[in-house]
Scaffold this motif. Structure first.
Motif, PDB file in Angstrom:
ATOM      1  N   ALA A 138       3.834  -4.513 -10.990  1.00 58.80           N
ATOM      2  CA  ALA A 138       3.294  -4.895  -9.690  1.00 58.80           C
ATOM      3  C   ALA A 138       4.013  -6.132  -9.178  1.00 58.80           C
ATOM      4  N   ASP A 139       4.331  -6.103  -7.891  1.00 57.48           N
ATOM      5  CA  ASP A 139       4.883  -7.259  -7.199  1.00 57.48           C
ATOM      6  C   ASP A 139       3.723  -8.090  -6.680  1.00 57.48           C
ATOM      7  N   ILE A 140       3.674  -9.379  -7.033  1.00 57.71           N
ATOM      8  CA  ILE A 140       2.521 -10.195  -6.658  1.00 57.71           C
ATOM      9  C   ILE A 140       2.412 -10.363  -5.145  1.00 57.71           C
ATOM     10  N   SER A 141       3.488 -10.086  -4.403  1.00 57.11           N
ATOM     11  CA  SER A 141       3.422 -10.150  -2.945  1.00 57.11           C
ATOM     12  C   SER A 141       2.838  -8.882  -2.334  1.00 57.11           C
ATOM     13  N   GLY A 142       2.543  -7.895  -3.171  1.00 57.83           N
ATOM     14  CA  GLY A 142       1.919  -6.668  -2.683  1.00 57.83           C
ATOM     15  C   GLY A 142       2.881  -5.682  -2.079  1.00 57.83           C
ATOM     16  N   ARG A 143       4.197  -5.866  -2.301  1.00 59.48           N
ATOM     17  CA  ARG A 143       5.163  -4.951  -1.688  1.00 59.48           C
ATOM     18  C   ARG A 143       5.209  -3.597  -2.388  1.00 59.48           C
ATOM     19  N   PHE A 144       4.946  -3.582  -3.695  1.00 52.60           N
ATOM     20  CA  PHE A 144       4.905  -2.307  -4.411  1.00 52.60           C
ATOM     21  C   PHE A 144       4.140  -2.494  -5.707  1.00 52.60           C
ATOM     22  N   ALA A 145       3.675  -1.392  -6.252  1.00 51.98           N
ATOM     23  CA  ALA A 145       3.002  -1.387  -7.552  1.00 51.98           C
ATOM     24  C   ALA A 145       3.049   0.032  -8.089  1.00 51.98           C
TER      25      ALA A 145
ATOM     26  N   HIS B  28       1.105  -1.626   0.410  1.00 53.20           N
ATOM     27  CA  HIS B  28      -0.324  -1.307   0.492  1.00 53.20           C
ATOM     28  C   HIS B  28      -0.603   0.149   0.874  1.00 53.20           C
ATOM     29  N   LEU B  29       0.421   0.986   0.957  1.00 52.20           N
ATOM     30  CA  LEU B  29       0.201   2.413   1.186  1.00 52.20           C
ATOM     31  C   LEU B  29       0.022   3.086  -0.174  1.00 52.20           C
ATOM     32  N   PRO B  30      -1.173   3.603  -0.462  1.00 50.97           N
ATOM     33  CA  PRO B  30      -1.427   4.160  -1.790  1.00 50.97           C
ATOM     34  C   PRO B  30      -0.810   5.547  -1.952  1.00 50.97           C
ATOM     35  N   LEU B  31      -0.124   5.736  -3.064  1.00 51.51           N
ATOM     36  CA  LEU B  31       0.431   7.036  -3.433  1.00 51.51           C
ATOM     37  C   LEU B  31      -0.335   7.553  -4.637  1.00 51.51           C
ATOM     38  N   GLY B  32      -0.765   8.799  -4.579  1.00 51.96           N
ATOM     39  CA  GLY B  32      -1.521   9.375  -5.678  1.00 51.96           C
ATOM     40  C   GLY B  32      -0.640   9.754  -6.846  1.00 51.96           C
ATOM     41  N   ALA B  33      -1.274  10.336  -7.870  1.00 52.80           N
ATOM     42  CA  ALA B  33      -0.563  10.744  -9.077  1.00 52.80           C
ATOM     43  C   ALA B  33       0.468  11.812  -8.755  1.00 52.80           C
ATOM     44  N   ALA B  34       1.611  11.728  -9.429  1.00 51.33           N
ATOM     45  CA  ALA B  34       2.681  12.697  -9.170  1.00 51.33           C
ATOM     46  C   ALA B  34       3.601  12.779 -10.374  1.00 51.33           C
ATOM     47  N   GLN B  35       4.354  13.873 -10.423  1.00 52.01           N
ATOM     48  CA  GLN B  35       5.370  14.050 -11.450  1.00 52.01           C
ATOM     49  C   GLN B  35       6.668  14.512 -10.800  1.00 52.01           C
ATOM     50  N   LEU B  36       7.778  13.923 -11.266  1.00 55.27           N
ATOM     51  CA  LEU B  36       9.106  14.305 -10.798  1.00 55.27           C
ATOM     52  C   LEU B  36       9.827  14.985 -11.951  1.00 55.27           C
ATOM     53  N   HIS B  37      10.262  16.199 -11.715  1.00 55.10           N
ATOM     54  CA  HIS B  37      11.036  16.942 -12.711  1.00 55.10           C
ATOM     55  C   HIS B  37      12.508  16.816 -12.334  1.00 55.10           C
TER      56      HIS B  37
ATOM     57  N   GLY C   9      -6.014   1.265   8.311  1.00 55.84           N
ATOM     58  CA  GLY C   9      -6.698   0.326   7.436  1.00 55.84           C
ATOM     59  C   GLY C   9      -5.768  -0.276   6.402  1.00 55.84           C
ATOM     60  N   ALA C  10      -4.875   0.538   5.833  1.00 60.19           N
ATOM     61  CA  ALA C  10      -3.952   0.048   4.813  1.00 60.19           C
ATOM     62  C   ALA C  10      -2.966  -0.962   5.372  1.00 60.19           C
ATOM     63  N   LEU C  11      -2.556  -0.767   6.630  1.00 60.49           N
ATOM     64  CA  LEU C  11      -1.562  -1.648   7.239  1.00 60.49           C
ATOM     65  C   LEU C  11      -2.174  -2.745   8.092  1.00 60.49           C
ATOM     66  N   GLY C  12      -3.514  -2.759   8.203  1.00 59.25           N
ATOM     67  CA  GLY C  12      -4.161  -3.777   9.010  1.00 59.25           C
ATOM     68  C   GLY C  12      -4.026  -3.550  10.498  1.00 59.25           C
TER      69      GLY C  12
END
Length: 676
Positions: A360-367, A397-406, A462-465
């Protein structure tokens, strides 16, 4: 006269002179005295018998300049004043002050020397002390450049000249060493080996780009140096201190961390580390080799094995490097196992295994959380498919759900074996294709195609304010790729929103996770329904449809710094009192016609024929315009249609961008106005 001799011959000569039945002082002078690995100039030896003490001789030894290339000595002055005395067992003993002048690191400026010469065994024992420092040396007189040394608290700064000779530009500033050392010198070459312990080392090289501070180590070593190459083997451990190498900074553990190094430096200064083994508990286990140019640039890096505990390794070894690459405060946990081969500016092989990784980036850019799987890639090869998946992730802050890359490596190109669906805000993002060439140039590193289906505008807002938009978003990015260090949109992105379409072209993005991300794009709006759009912003109701374009849009840190925008309605509609007031405020204008203000308060909405507004932003100033120039000056923003007729004129053509933003903010958050 030029005298060429060796140190044993000089010692032997002193013994012969002392053994003679002399009753007067003997003086020996030499303009030059040379021996393998050492040269002296301006040598003077005075040997005088002490009449009151038989077998005791006063000794005065001096040299104007002593050179020992292996130690970095060039013009070192030497002075010894003491007594030479024959012992009952036939040995000769000398004890005297020893002073060197201009030795690197101020070595032996005020020392004591004790020498014992044994003609029968042809050996010499020398003890030198200065404060807490002690050097015990034993050498055969017939091979004086083979020396056995026992060192106690030797200041490492005394070896500054030797380090500079072996590695030009390197320097020692602090630290001490203790241990046993064997030294062999032969002409221009020297070999030093033994077992040493070093404490508090402070040193730097390459103009400070490589440095150590408070550094400790202990172990066995073997150093060989000549005019062509310097070789070092070290087998021991590091303990504590700080290391800097370019943007890499490490805080070493306070306990022993085993280390084995085999390295060589050639005559031009290029460094080759043929083997590097390092073990820092469970934080890092590394087996690697590398080569650096004389200027410190990395020429090759082969990591055979790197086992990394992210929670321990990131703060200890990677925090400064991450900060220099725009990722300060990156937090992580889990296990990573890495192997790679990088040569001549290109990656040739990469293998990664990840277990329960959270980052996680503490600035919230990605996790990302629950990252597991593997990547296998080798240039020009075809390898078995691998899978990489996560439990949850987010980007800005845009949430991405569970995924798999083959993924499959097909002749050096890492690509999806099938499209990957990623949940996004009530809908999904579909990665239709993805390819990554780790060995590719900056122009062709990776590309992907994305499609968005059923993404909730409410959740996105909501995610982007943003204000609470309603509806869903859909669209596609046929080709998005990395080009010249930027993310570039090939073709266009088309999105359905508010009953119309927004087309994005010429989009590029740089420094996405950097301190100041930069976005550039052109936008085209077609058929946007104004009623739901204006209701979201509480701007005042406007019905009808909106077209327009925004050319040359440039955002820095997600704030506009340049664009040329033109917006206009299509087909007319109705406009509320609040919207009239706010449009008037934005344009810095007013209502045309003297009777309008008194009549308009009787109506809540008004018919219009056209609405148009433009803004060209440059240098923090917006140059504004409307539908057309108005009679008497200014520009028309709203043209009415029927009764009651309304006409809004803007009078300010140049407005400071912060002022315009404050007007827009007031227009969307203030109290409802009443036209009087």
């Amino acid at each position: 006269m030029r005298v060429i001799a060796s140190i044993p011959r000089l010692c032997g000569l002193l013994l012969v002179l002392a053994a003679l039945p002399v009753h007067a002082a003997i003086t020996l002078q030499a303009r030059a005295l040379d021996a393998p690995g050492i040269a002296a100039r301006g040598v003077r030896v005075l040997l005088a018998p002490e009449t009151a003490r038989p077998g005791v001789f006063a000794l005065h030894l001096s040299a104007a300049a002593v050179a020992v290339p292996a130690l970095g000595w060039k013009q070192v002055g030497l002075s010894v004043v003491g007594t030479l005395q024959r012992q009952g067992d036939g040995r000769w003993h000398m004890q005297a002050p020893l002073q060197l002048r201009a030795a690197p690191g101020g070595a032996l400026r005020d020392a004591q020397i004790e020498v014992t010469l044994d003609p029968l065994s042809d050996t010499a024992v020398i003890i030198i002390t200065q404060g807490a420092t002690r050097i015990d040396a034993a050498l055969p007189m017939d091979a004086p450049l083979h020396v056995q040394l026992q060192l106690t608290a030797l200041p490492l700064i005394w070896l500054d000249g030797a380090l500079a000779a072996a590695s030009p530009g390197a320097s020692i500033r602090n630290g001490s060493a203790s241990g046993s050392v064997a030294l062999d010198a032969d002409g221009g070459s020297v070999r030093v080996s033994g077992r040493l312990g070093v404490e508090g080392l402070a040193a730097f090289a390459q103009g400070g780009s490589v440095a150590a501070q408070g550094f400790g180590l202990r172990g066995d070593f073997n150093l060989q140096h000549d005019a062509q190459v310097t070789r070092l083997d070290f087998d021991g451990a590091l303990r504590g201190g700080e290391l800097l190498a370019g943007s890499f900074y490490a805080q070493l553990p306070a306990r022993d961390a085993p280390l084995y190094v085999n390295l060589s430096r050639d005559a031009v200064g290029a460094l080759h580390i043929s083997r590097l083994d390092y073990q820092d508990g469970t934080a890092v286990a590394l087996n690697a080799s590398m080569a650096l140019s004389a200027k410190g640039a990395l020429d090759s890096l082969v990591v055979k094995r790197a086992n990394i505990d992210l929670a321990r390794a990131i703060p200890r070894y990677a925090s400064t490097w991450l900060q220099s690459h725009g990722l300060p405060g990156l937090q992580g946990m889990g296990q990573a196992h890495v192997a790679l081969n990088w040569r001549r500016g290109a990656l040739n092989a990469l293998q990664v295994r990840l277990q329960n990784v959270d980052m996680a980036d503490i600035s919230g850019r990605f996790a990302i959380a629950g990252l597991n799987g593997a990547l296998d890639w080798r240039s020009g090869a075809t390898l078995a498919p691998t899978t990489l998946g996560w439990r949850a992730a987010s980007i800005y802050h845009l949430p991405l759900g569970a995924a798999q890359l083959h993924l499959r490596d097909d002749k050096g190109l890492l690509a999806l074996t099938a499209p990957a669906q990623i949940p996004l805000l009530g809908g999904s993002m579909l990665a239709q294709h993805f390819s990554f060439d780790p060995a590719g140039t900056q122009r062709t590193r990776w590309s992907t195609g994305l499609a968005f289906v059923g993404v909730s505008l409410g959740e996105l807002s909501g995610a982007l304010g943003w204000p609470a938009f309603r509806g869903t978003l859909g669209g596609a990015i046929p080709d998005l790729r990395w080009q010249d260090g930027r993310v570039v949109l090939q073709g266009g992105l088309s999105m359905q929103v508010f009953g119309g379409y927004v087309d994005v072209t010429r989009m590029s993005l740089a420094h996405l996770f950097g301190v100041a991300p930069e976005l550039g794009a052109d936008l085209s709006l077609r058929g946007i329904e104004l009623a739901p759009l204006t209701s979201v912003f509480d701007f005042g109701e406007i019905t009808g449809k909106l077209d327009g374009n925004v050319q040359g849009l440039r955002l820095v840190s997600w704030h506009p710094v340049a664009f040329k925008a033109e917006l206009h309605t299509v087909g007319g509609g109705r406009i509320s009192q609040r919207a009239v007031k706010n449009l008037t405020s934005v344009g810095g204008g007013g209502l045309a016609g003297g009777i309008q203000g008194a009549v308009l308060r009787l109506f809540s909405t008004f018919p219009y024929q056209r609405i148009g507004l433009s803004c060209t932003l440059a240098n923090d100033v917006c140059t504004m315009g409307g539908i057309k120039p108005a009679e008497g000056g200014g520009y028309s923003i709203v043209e009415g249609d029927g009764l009651p007729y309304i006409h809004i004129i803007g009078h300010q053509t140049r407005v400071d961008w912060p002022t315009l933003l404050s007007r827009l903010q007031a227009a969307t958050t203030g109290q409802r106005p009443v036209i009087r």
